[in-house]
Design an enzyme around this catalytic site. Sequence first.
Site, PDB file in Angstrom:
ATOM      1  N   GLY A 190       0.807  -1.219   0.000  1.00  0.00           N
ATOM      2  CA  GLY A 190       0.000   0.000   0.000  1.00  0.00           C
ATOM      3  C   GLY A 190       0.836   1.263   0.000  1.00  0.00           C
ATOM      4  O   GLY A 190       0.445   2.279  -0.596  1.00  0.00           O
ATOM      5  N   ASP A 191       2.006   1.216   0.657  1.00  0.00           N
ATOM      6  CA  ASP A 191       2.861   2.410   0.658  1.00  0.00           C
ATOM      7  C   ASP A 191       3.366   2.714  -0.746  1.00  0.00           C
ATOM      8  O   ASP A 191       3.420   3.885  -1.159  1.00  0.00           O
ATOM      9  CB  ASP A 191       4.019   2.253   1.641  1.00  0.00           C
ATOM     10  CG  ASP A 191       4.830   0.987   1.440  1.00  0.00           C
ATOM     11  OD1 ASP A 191       4.448   0.134   0.625  1.00  0.00           O
ATOM     12  OD2 ASP A 191       5.869   0.844   2.124  1.00  0.00           O
ATOM     13  N   SER A 192       3.711   1.685  -1.508  1.00  0.00           N
ATOM     14  CA  SER A 192       4.201   1.920  -2.865  1.00  0.00           C
ATOM     15  C   SER A 192       3.132   2.527  -3.758  1.00  0.00           C
ATOM     16  O   SER A 192       3.431   3.353  -4.628  1.00  0.00           O
ATOM     17  CB  SER A 192       4.711   0.608  -3.477  1.00  0.00           C
ATOM     18  OG  SER A 192       5.960   0.250  -2.903  1.00  0.00           O
ATOM     19  N   PHE A 194       0.825   4.541  -2.685  1.00  0.00           N
ATOM     20  CA  PHE A 194       0.742   5.941  -2.270  1.00  0.00           C
ATOM     21  C   PHE A 194       1.934   6.728  -2.784  1.00  0.00           C
ATOM     22  O   PHE A 194       1.802   7.893  -3.191  1.00  0.00           O
ATOM     23  CB  PHE A 194       0.646   6.042  -0.751  1.00  0.00           C
ATOM     24  CG  PHE A 194       0.389   7.437  -0.260  1.00  0.00           C
ATOM     25  CD1 PHE A 194      -0.798   8.093  -0.563  1.00  0.00           C
ATOM     26  CD2 PHE A 194       1.330   8.108   0.510  1.00  0.00           C
ATOM     27  CE1 PHE A 194      -1.033   9.391  -0.119  1.00  0.00           C
ATOM     28  CE2 PHE A 194       1.097   9.398   0.965  1.00  0.00           C
ATOM     29  CZ  PHE A 194      -0.092  10.037   0.648  1.00  0.00           C
ATOM     30  N   TRP A 195       3.127   6.118  -2.776  1.00  0.00           N
ATOM     31  CA  TRP A 195       4.291   6.813  -3.328  1.00  0.00           C
ATOM     32  C   TRP A 195       4.064   7.147  -4.806  1.00  0.00           C
ATOM     33  O   TRP A 195       4.473   8.211  -5.280  1.00  0.00           O
ATOM     34  CB  TRP A 195       5.554   5.974  -3.200  1.00  0.00           C
ATOM     35  CG  TRP A 195       6.008   5.535  -1.851  1.00  0.00           C
ATOM     36  CD1 TRP A 195       6.901   4.541  -1.589  1.00  0.00           C
ATOM     37  CD2 TRP A 195       5.653   6.045  -0.548  1.00  0.00           C
ATOM     38  NE1 TRP A 195       7.110   4.387  -0.238  1.00  0.00           N
ATOM     39  CE2 TRP A 195       6.355   5.307   0.423  1.00  0.00           C
ATOM     40  CE3 TRP A 195       4.798   7.054  -0.119  1.00  0.00           C
ATOM     41  CZ2 TRP A 195       6.237   5.539   1.781  1.00  0.00           C
ATOM     42  CZ3 TRP A 195       4.659   7.295   1.246  1.00  0.00           C
ATOM     43  CH2 TRP A 195       5.378   6.553   2.170  1.00  0.00           C
TER      44      TRP A 195
END
Length: 426
Positions: A190-192, A194-195
């Site tokens: 999920g962080d990727s 968002f990035w």
Amino acid sequence: MEEKVSIVLTSYNKPAYLQKAIESVMNQTHDNWELFVMDDHSNEETISVIHKYLHDPRIRYENSFVKPEERIKTTRYATLINSALPFAEGDYISYLTDDTVYHPERLSRMVQTFSHKPEALAVYSRQKVIHVNERGEEISHFYRNADAVLDQAAFQVDHCSVMHRRSLLDRILHKYGSYWDDDMKHWNHGDSIFWTRINNFAPFLPINEVLDTTYKTPNSFQNAYQSLPADLIDGSFVKGSDQNVYFIDQGLRRPVGDIWGSLYLNRTVTVPDPYLFQYRIGKMLNIPNYILVKEAGHPAIFYIEDEKKRRIMGQYAFRFYQFKRKDILTIGKEELEALPEGLPITRERSSLIENPPNRRLFLIERKSFLFLHGVLHPISEQVVRKFFLHQKPISASFRNIHKFSIGKPFYPVYDEIIKKLNIAIE
């Protein structure tokens, strides 16, 4: 007055590490911060840790009280972050997890970078990664560097090494309709995602100093999905955070009784809950598939497949298919007789391999394949090590096993995600 930083810390059942994470924020040299502790309905020990710090007015706490059946419907940490962000009052936004600690100068160095570079919208720092064992002792460590401007930060920058301007959130919300994408399919990256959203507006600027340390325990998120294929393999014993053991059987997770403890004791694979609970629960198996059984006092040995018994015809077939006598379980006569007969398992020397047992590994032209339901599936060495530690591959060639089709590979899900995701800038 110092500019304010809003920090969103996501937490679930790691009380000892969570305490270190919270204290690392409280020990920052930059004092103007607010901390959102977003807990995903952890155990009482974890909650008691959080309550120790709520005397500090800068710390805000929310418990999701999520129900077990709801836990698998979204990417939970992204859902928690999205719940906090509308209330963030900081000029800058940063993220933290319950197995990471900020170094004391972390906030001040990042805020200083923004002050010196007014054009910067997002920055990231170097990170130390420490692998620890069950006792918390260091096994190894390495560093994630921050030495390049990143136009595509996905899968390159850790969740806890980023700070971005608050102003980016409005632009992201307007473009995508949400801050973080909490669709369940992004549960381990999920962080990727968002990035990538940030990268549509700005690059990530580097701060090549170690400003946080993250601890990878045997139960850490990354370790939990390491070497897992996109689909769990039939015949695998698996468990999630509730420690209940399940048997994967043609798309179902079937509870396993304690009577089969000797089977799964050293063969159970731990998988993340979202990964496990996507499989609908089935009835408990009386006898698990893919095991060797015999009746007391009788020499005949059977291999269980699809709730049928396949008799192994002769010692050569037994040895060729890499069966082991120590794996034979003795069951009652009535239990054995209740199972319908399947095709016998035979093997003649120098002949074609016909009707082999399911869930056997083959080594063909130096590549590993798993035979399952009449299909040969390519399988990576990482997946073999995770699921088939107790089985050696059977040497074969396409000349004597050529009639079987090649099916979907069992490769690590992380590799497959990177291949499938379109992370190009829009």
